[in-house]
Design a protein around this motif. Structure first.
Motif, short mmCIF file in Angstrom:
data_model
loop_
_atom_site.label_atom_id
_atom_site.label_comp_id
_atom_site.label_asym_id
_atom_site.label_seq_id
_atom_site.Cartn_x
_atom_site.Cartn_y
_atom_site.Cartn_z
N ASN A 287 38.00 -82.25 -40.85
CA ASN A 287 37.02 -81.26 -40.42
C ASN A 287 37.59 -80.29 -39.38
N GLY A 288 38.87 -80.34 -39.12
CA GLY A 288 39.48 -79.46 -38.13
C GLY A 288 40.42 -80.23 -37.24
N THR A 289 41.12 -79.50 -36.37
CA THR A 289 42.12 -80.12 -35.51
C THR A 289 41.51 -80.78 -34.27
N THR A 290 40.33 -80.34 -33.84
CA THR A 290 39.70 -80.92 -32.65
C THR A 290 38.95 -82.19 -33.01
N THR A 291 39.03 -83.19 -32.14
CA THR A 291 38.34 -84.46 -32.35
C THR A 291 37.69 -84.91 -31.04
N ARG A 292 36.75 -85.82 -31.17
CA ARG A 292 36.08 -86.40 -30.01
C ARG A 292 36.75 -87.71 -29.67
N GLU A 293 37.26 -87.82 -28.44
CA GLU A 293 37.92 -89.02 -27.95
C GLU A 293 37.11 -89.59 -26.80
N SER A 294 37.47 -90.79 -26.36
CA SER A 294 36.69 -91.44 -25.31
C SER A 294 37.55 -92.36 -24.46
N VAL A 295 37.03 -92.67 -23.27
CA VAL A 295 37.61 -93.65 -22.36
C VAL A 295 36.48 -94.54 -21.88
N SER A 296 36.66 -95.85 -21.99
CA SER A 296 35.62 -96.80 -21.58
C SER A 296 36.00 -97.43 -20.24
N VAL A 297 34.96 -97.74 -19.44
CA VAL A 297 35.16 -98.36 -18.12
C VAL A 297 33.91 -99.15 -17.75
N LYS B 75 28.50 -88.84 -12.87
CA LYS B 75 29.07 -87.60 -12.32
C LYS B 75 30.58 -87.70 -12.19
N LEU B 76 31.08 -88.83 -11.70
CA LEU B 76 32.52 -88.99 -11.49
C LEU B 76 33.28 -89.05 -12.82
N LEU B 77 32.68 -89.68 -13.83
CA LEU B 77 33.34 -89.74 -15.13
C LEU B 77 33.47 -88.36 -15.76
N ILE B 78 32.43 -87.56 -15.68
CA ILE B 78 32.49 -86.19 -16.21
C ILE B 78 33.52 -85.37 -15.44
N GLU B 79 33.54 -85.55 -14.13
CA GLU B 79 34.52 -84.82 -13.30
C GLU B 79 35.95 -85.21 -13.66
N ALA B 80 36.20 -86.50 -13.87
CA ALA B 80 37.54 -86.97 -14.20
C ALA B 80 38.00 -86.42 -15.56
N SER C 86 45.23 -91.60 -20.78
CA SER C 86 45.85 -92.30 -19.65
C SER C 86 45.67 -91.51 -18.36
N ASP C 87 45.85 -90.18 -18.42
CA ASP C 87 45.68 -89.35 -17.23
C ASP C 87 44.25 -89.42 -16.71
N ILE C 88 43.29 -89.45 -17.62
CA ILE C 88 41.88 -89.51 -17.22
C ILE C 88 41.59 -90.86 -16.57
N ARG C 89 42.19 -91.93 -17.06
CA ARG C 89 41.99 -93.25 -16.45
C ARG C 89 42.53 -93.26 -15.02
N PHE C 90 43.69 -92.64 -14.80
CA PHE C 90 44.22 -92.53 -13.43
C PHE C 90 43.24 -91.81 -12.53
N GLU C 91 42.67 -90.71 -13.06
CA GLU C 91 41.73 -89.91 -12.25
C GLU C 91 40.44 -90.68 -12.00
N ILE C 92 39.98 -91.45 -12.97
CA ILE C 92 38.78 -92.27 -12.77
C ILE C 92 39.01 -93.30 -11.67
N ASP C 93 40.17 -93.95 -11.71
CA ASP C 93 40.48 -94.95 -10.69
C ASP C 93 40.51 -94.32 -9.30
N ARG C 94 41.09 -93.13 -9.17
CA ARG C 94 41.16 -92.45 -7.88
C ARG C 94 39.78 -92.08 -7.36
#
Length: 293
Positions: free
Chosen positions: A192-202, A215-220, A264-272
Motif C-alpha cells: 500500500n506504499g512505502t510508509t508503514t505504522r510502527e510501534s514501541v511498547s513499554v 504525553k512523554l511517549l508522544i514527545e519521545a 531503538s532511538d525512541i526507546r532511549f528517549e523514553i528511558d531518559r
C-alpha cells in the motif's frame, strides 16, 4: 448464344481446376500395407495450417498476458512460455496423427508412466515454477517490496521462475522457493506504499500518572527525525499487566525495513524522559506467602 457458351466453358474450366486441386491434395505420400494409415499432401497441408493457427493464437495470448508486465518479468514469462509452446505443438501433432489412423494410444500409454514418474520426482520443482508464473501474472510481489514470510523479513531483490531472492536487514540473503507463496500467508509491507505504522511498547509501574505517560511517549516518538505525520502519533493503553500498566506508542515511518534503528532511538528517549519525570519501569514481581504449620 455465344455468351452462354462462354459461361459454360468458364464453369467447365473452374470445375476442372477444382478437380485438379482435389487430385493434388489427395496424392498419397505414404500408405501402409493394410491401408489403415494414409498420409496425403492434404494431411501435410492441414498439419502445417494447424501449426500456423496455433502459433497465432499462442502469440496473441502471450501479448495479452505480458502487456502490463514490467520488462524483466516479461522476459522471464516469455522464457517459460517458449517451453510450454513446444508441449502444445506436440499435442497438436498427436491429434493430427490420430485423425489419419495412426494409433497414438501406445505412445500416450508409454509416456504416461514416464511422465508420472518424472512428475512425482519433480513435484516441488513444478510447484515452484507454476507459482513463479502466478507471481509474474498476479503482480502480488515486486522487486523492492518488503515481505514477511514464515517470520522472516526481507526486501525482494530478484524474482526468478523457481525462487525469489530477498535480502534481510542484516544483509543476509533469503532464497525463498516460490511454492511457499501458495501454501503460506505472505505479508507485503509495502503493497500500500512505502510508509508503514510502527510501534514501541513499554510498561510503567502501577500508580503512575497515565496522562503524563501518554504525553512523554508522544514527545519521545515525535522527537525522532524519521517519524512522519507527527499528528498521527498515537498512544494506546494496551492492558493492565501483572506488574505494570502496558502502553504502546504508534508512529509512521518512511523506511519500515530499517525500523529497528528509530525504534531503538525512541526507546532511549523514553528511558531518559521517564527518569526526568520519575516514571518507573517495573520488573516482574511476585508475592510469596510462607505458611508455617
Amino acid at each position: 448464344m455465344t455468351q452462354k457458351i462462354e459461361k459454360i466453358e468458364e464453369v467447365i474450366n473452374e470445375s476442372s481446376f477444382f478437380e485438379e486441386v482435389v487430385k493434388f491434395i489427395n496424392i498419397k505420400l505414404y500408405e501402409n500395407e493394410a491401408g489403415t494409415i494414409v498420409i496425403t499432401i492434404g494431411f501435410v497441408l492441414l498439419v502445417f495450417i494447424s501449426f500456423i493457427l496455433t502459433n497465432i493464437i499462442l502469440s496473441l495470448f502471450r501479448r495479452m498476458v505480458t502487456r502490463k508486465l514490467p520488462e524483466d518479468d516479461k522476459v522471464k514469462f516469455v522464457t517459460v512460455f517458449s517451453f510450454s509452446r513446444w508441449f502444445i505443438y506436440v499435442i497438436v501433432l498427436l491429434i493430427a496423427f490420430s485423425t489419419v489412423g495412426i494409433n497414438v494410444n501406445a505412445v500416450l500409454a508409454a509416456s504416461a508412466g514416464l511422465l508420472i514418474g518424472i512428475g512425482l520426482a519433480l513435484q516441488t520443482l513444478f510447484q515452484d515454477i507454476i507459482s513463479g508464473i502466478f507471481i509474474l501474472i498476479d503482480q502480488s510481489v515486486h522487486v523492492g517490496d518488503i515481505i514477511e514470510l514464515e517470520g522472516k523479513v526481507g526486501r525482494v531483490d530478484e524474482i526468478k521462475l523457481r525462487t525469489t531472492r530477498a535480502v534481510t536487514v542484516d544483509n543476509k540473503v533469503l532464497i525463498i522457493p516460490n511454492h511457499l507463496y501458495l501454501t503460506n500467508s505472505l505479508y507485503n509491507w509495502t503493497q500500500n506504499g512505502t510508509t508503514t505504522r510502527e510501534s514501541v511498547s513499554v510498561g510503567v509501574a502501577y500508580g503512575s500518572d497515565v496522562q503524563l505517560v501518554k504525553k512523554l511517549l508522544i514527545e519521545a516518538a515525535n522527537s525522532h527525525p524519521q517519524v512522519l505525520n507527527k499528528l498521527e502519533t498515537k498512544v494506546q493503553f494496551v492492558d493492565f499487566g501483572d506488574s505494570s500498566l502496558n502502553f504502546k506508542v504508534v508512529f509512521t515511518l518512511a523506511d519500515s525495513f530499517n525500523a529497528r534503528i528509530p525504534q531503538s532511538d525512541i526507546r532511549f528517549e523514553i528511558d531518559r524522559l521517564f527518569r526526568e519525570n520519575n516514571i518507573s519501569i517495573p520488573f516482574p514481581q511476585r508475592d510469596i506467602h510462607i505458611i508455617k504449620k
